[in-house]
Design an enzyme around this catalytic site. Structure first.
Site, PDB file in Angstrom:
ATOM      1  N   ASP A  25       0.928  -1.397  -0.087  1.00 27.15           N
ATOM      2  CA  ASP A  25      -0.082   0.024  -0.057  1.00 27.15           C
ATOM      3  C   ASP A  25       0.865   1.436   0.033  1.00 27.15           C
ATOM      4  O   ASP A  25       0.255   2.310  -0.398  1.00 27.15           O
ATOM      5  CB  ASP A  25      -1.113  -0.004   1.253  1.00 27.15           C
ATOM      6  CG  ASP A  25      -2.111  -0.819   0.877  1.00 27.15           C
ATOM      7  OD1 ASP A  25      -2.296  -1.053   0.054  1.00 27.15           O
ATOM      8  OD2 ASP A  25      -2.953  -1.024   2.065  1.00 27.15           O
ATOM      9  N   LYS A  40      -5.866  -3.522  -7.670  1.00 34.52           N
ATOM     10  CA  LYS A  40      -6.317  -2.835  -6.387  1.00 34.52           C
ATOM     11  C   LYS A  40      -7.487  -1.742  -7.045  1.00 34.52           C
ATOM     12  O   LYS A  40      -8.061  -2.017  -8.162  1.00 34.52           O
ATOM     13  CB  LYS A  40      -5.437  -1.998  -5.921  1.00 34.52           C
ATOM     14  CG  LYS A  40      -4.287  -2.924  -5.171  1.00 34.52           C
ATOM     15  CD  LYS A  40      -4.571  -3.318  -3.983  1.00 34.52           C
ATOM     16  CE  LYS A  40      -3.491  -3.923  -3.184  1.00 34.52           C
ATOM     17  NZ  LYS A  40      -3.650  -4.296  -1.712  1.00 34.52           N
ATOM     18  N   ARG A  76      -2.520   0.042 -10.103  1.00 36.65           N
ATOM     19  CA  ARG A  76      -1.354   0.812  -9.290  1.00 36.65           C
ATOM     20  C   ARG A  76       0.025   0.503  -9.986  1.00 36.65           C
ATOM     21  O   ARG A  76       0.979   1.345  -9.162  1.00 36.65           O
ATOM     22  CB  ARG A  76      -1.643   0.600  -7.844  1.00 36.65           C
ATOM     23  CG  ARG A  76      -2.625   1.132  -7.271  1.00 36.65           C
ATOM     24  CD  ARG A  76      -2.702   1.079  -5.819  1.00 36.65           C
ATOM     25  NE  ARG A  76      -3.938   1.390  -5.148  1.00 36.65           N
ATOM     26  CZ  ARG A  76      -3.998   1.332  -3.787  1.00 36.65           C
ATOM     27  NH1 ARG A  76      -3.197   0.413  -3.063  1.00 36.65           N
ATOM     28  NH2 ARG A  76      -5.116   1.889  -3.424  1.00 36.65           N
ATOM     29  N   ARG A  91      -4.787   6.564  -2.697  1.00 33.41           N
ATOM     30  CA  ARG A  91      -3.475   6.405  -2.402  1.00 33.41           C
ATOM     31  C   ARG A  91      -2.792   7.163  -3.627  1.00 33.41           C
ATOM     32  O   ARG A  91      -1.740   7.810  -3.378  1.00 33.41           O
ATOM     33  CB  ARG A  91      -3.060   4.915  -2.367  1.00 33.41           C
ATOM     34  CG  ARG A  91      -3.698   4.392  -1.082  1.00 33.41           C
ATOM     35  CD  ARG A  91      -2.814   2.994  -0.770  1.00 33.41           C
ATOM     36  NE  ARG A  91      -3.554   2.507   0.529  1.00 33.41           N
ATOM     37  CZ  ARG A  91      -3.727   2.777   1.514  1.00 33.41           C
ATOM     38  NH1 ARG A  91      -3.109   3.928   2.008  1.00 33.41           N
ATOM     39  NH2 ARG A  91      -4.356   2.068   2.509  1.00 33.41           N
TER      40      ARG A  91
END
Length: 191
Positions: free
Chosen positions: A77, A104, A108, A149
């Site tokens: 993460d 995700k 990513r 994120r």
């Protein structure tokens, strides 16, 4: 019951110290944390940052950064955050072991590579990660792909590069609705 702070969220502020050469201390976390993402500070240490651990506090002090080769499977993460730090390092950074990040909130790896290239970095995309080759960075508008994120990591670039804009910044509400306010407060305290 006392609950630990979110180590993934703390990572953005530790990364801010790395990028700006400042110091950030996060109370409420220690090296004995139950959260794997506290190991993000170990990656920053490998890149050149000074790390200090007090009882229930971890501090990061930015120093000249250099690229590393790192398997981030256990702290996946924080991949976007480390990739942004890598933009300010001397030499390339190779991130491995995170093929699952393609599945995700967004891809990513692929989407991160696309946006880092817009900033001026050369990126080698791999099945299990990417290699970031820093370059002269440019201000630009960065897509978040509705991924909290991505938005929080890309905001860190703007600490050093003028003209960075984050598209759909409200997507941070998923995990950290006050992120931009807290980042602004942290920057103000530094100045």
């Amino acid at each position: 019951y006392a609950a630990e702070l979110d180590a993934s969220a703390a990572g953005y502020f530790w990364a801010a110290a790395a990028i700006t050469g400042g110091k950030v201390s996060v109370a409420g976390l220690s090296s004995g944390s139950l959260q794997g993402d506290v190991a993000f500070v170990d990656a920053l240490a490998r890149m050149g940052c000074a790390i200090s651990h007090d009882h229930e506090e971890i501090s990061v002090t930015g120093r000249p950064l250099h690229g590393i080769d790192i398997d981030m499977n256990a702290i996946s993460d924080t991949v976007q955050t480390l990739a942004v730090v890598a933009l300010f390092a001397e030499g390339p950074t190779r991130i491995r072991g995170v093929a699952h990040n393609r599945h995700k909130e967004t891809d990513r790896i692929g989407d991160l590579a696309t946006e880092l290239r817009k900033l001026g970095a050369a990126i080698d995309e791999h099945d299990d990660g990417l290699t970031i080759h820093p370059g002269e960075l440019l201000g630009t508008s960065l897509a978040t792909y509705d991924d909290h994120r991505m938005a929080m990591s890309f905001a860190l670039v703007g600490l050093r590069v003028p003209g960075v804009a984050i598209q759909n910044p409200d997507c941070v509400a998923k995990t950290y609705p006050n992120f931009f306010r807290d980042l602004e407060l942290a920057v103000r305290e530094k100045n």
